[in-house]
Design an enzyme around this catalytic site. Structure first.
Site, short mmCIF file in Angstrom:
data_model
loop_
_atom_site.label_atom_id
_atom_site.label_comp_id
_atom_site.label_asym_id
_atom_site.label_seq_id
_atom_site.Cartn_x
_atom_site.Cartn_y
_atom_site.Cartn_z
N SER A 142 -27.49 -8.65 101.92
CA SER A 142 -27.93 -8.82 100.53
C SER A 142 -29.44 -9.04 100.54
O SER A 142 -30.01 -9.38 101.59
CB SER A 142 -27.24 -10.03 99.89
OG SER A 142 -27.83 -10.39 98.65
N TYR A 155 -24.28 -18.88 100.12
CA TYR A 155 -24.33 -17.42 100.09
C TYR A 155 -25.51 -16.92 100.94
O TYR A 155 -25.36 -15.97 101.72
CB TYR A 155 -24.47 -16.94 98.65
CG TYR A 155 -24.34 -15.44 98.47
CD1 TYR A 155 -23.10 -14.83 98.43
CD2 TYR A 155 -25.48 -14.65 98.32
CE1 TYR A 155 -22.97 -13.47 98.26
CE2 TYR A 155 -25.36 -13.27 98.15
CZ TYR A 155 -24.11 -12.69 98.11
OH TYR A 155 -24.00 -11.32 97.95
#
Length: 281
Positions: A142, A155
């Site tokens: 990401s 995350y």
């Protein structure tokens, strides 16, 4: 540029979002597909649409955090379709909690899926790729695997870990198995249901926020469709691209981090306040 026609391609998290878009685009190109997802209903829908292209599709409901389940999936893929040529470790979940309010169970949930799911998929299918003349591993990180963001520590941790794991493995395989190519993907905001399916409790300022509001805000900011993200990933496989940034937001944030490694958080703070003001209008 390599062709993926007839190749066995494994996609985790294929029930929706980027995973489904990848399955449909690869089916249209004639790839054989091995698909898994934790949601049986979503997965079946993907299988039905992909199967309409006339390609072989094997599917199984799999929790990628379960190492044994992923290995069983890999064994069954080999039995039904043969050894895989490409593994795309796409499955992932979202979490928004600040460090001081973090539930350890939620932290482990994110790490087990986002990071260990990648590790499990890689371990299970690496022997397949070693047996092929041309193999490829795609791990989805990401832009949050490049920059740190408030309320995203778990995350961030999972996606930074994917980046490190992938880049180290690429260097190992380059010398031992040069026919296996490795791509690390860093998407920005992609129009998927990852936020709606996540565990969202706090915004970037540590304020309590509803899942519905966070999802709505994410939809406004997400500038890239799942279909476009999938198109770029397929292209990266065909061209043996090592690192792929998806979306103008990802490219800008990556550049900002490289130019201002000690100060990008200040710029991020200004941007967050601006977004909040725009959201109130």
């Amino acid at each position: 540029m390599r062709s993926l026609e007839g190749k066995v391609v494994v996609i985790t998290g294929a029930g929706s979002g980027i995973g489904r878009a990848l399955a449909l685009q690869l089916a249209a190109q004639g790839s054989q597909l091995a698909l898994c997802d934790v949601s049986a209903d979503n997965l079946q829908k993907t299988v039905e649409i992909a199967g309409a292209h006339g390609v072989k599709v094997y599917s199984a409901t799999v929790d990628v955090s379960d190492r044994k389940a992923v290995q069983t999936f890999a064994d069954n893929v080999e039995r039904v379709l043969g050894k895989a040529h490409v593994i795309i470790n796409n499955a992932g979940v979202a979490l928004a909690q600040t460090v001081d309010h973090m539930k350890r169970s939620d932290f482990e949930w994110v790490m087990n899926i986002n990071f260990y799911g990648v590790v499990n998929g890689t371990e299970a299918f690496l022997p397949h790729l070693k047996a092929q003349k041309d193999g490829h591993i795609v791990n989805i990180s990401s832009i949050f695997g490049i920059i740190g963001v408030p309320s995203q520590s778990a995350y961030n941790s999972s996606k930074f870990a994917v980046k490190g794991f992938t880049e180290a493995m690429r260097q190992e395989l380059k010398s031992s198995h040069p026919h296996i190519h490795v791509t690390c993907v860093h998407p920005g905001g992609i129009k998927t249901n990852i936020v709606r399916n996540g565990r969202i409790e706090e915004d970037m300022n540590g304020k309590q926020v509803s899942l519905g509001k966070m999802a709505a805000d994410f939809d406004k900011m997400a500038g890239t469709t799942a279909e476009e993200a999938a198109r770029q990933i397929v292209r990266a496989i065909e061209k043996n691209t090592k690192r792929l940034l998806i979306g103008p937001d990802a490219k800008v944030l990556d550049l900002m981090q490289r130019l201002l490694p000690n100060h990008y958080d200040n710029v991020m703070g200004i941007g967050t306040k601006l977004l909040e003001r725009l959201g109130k209008r």
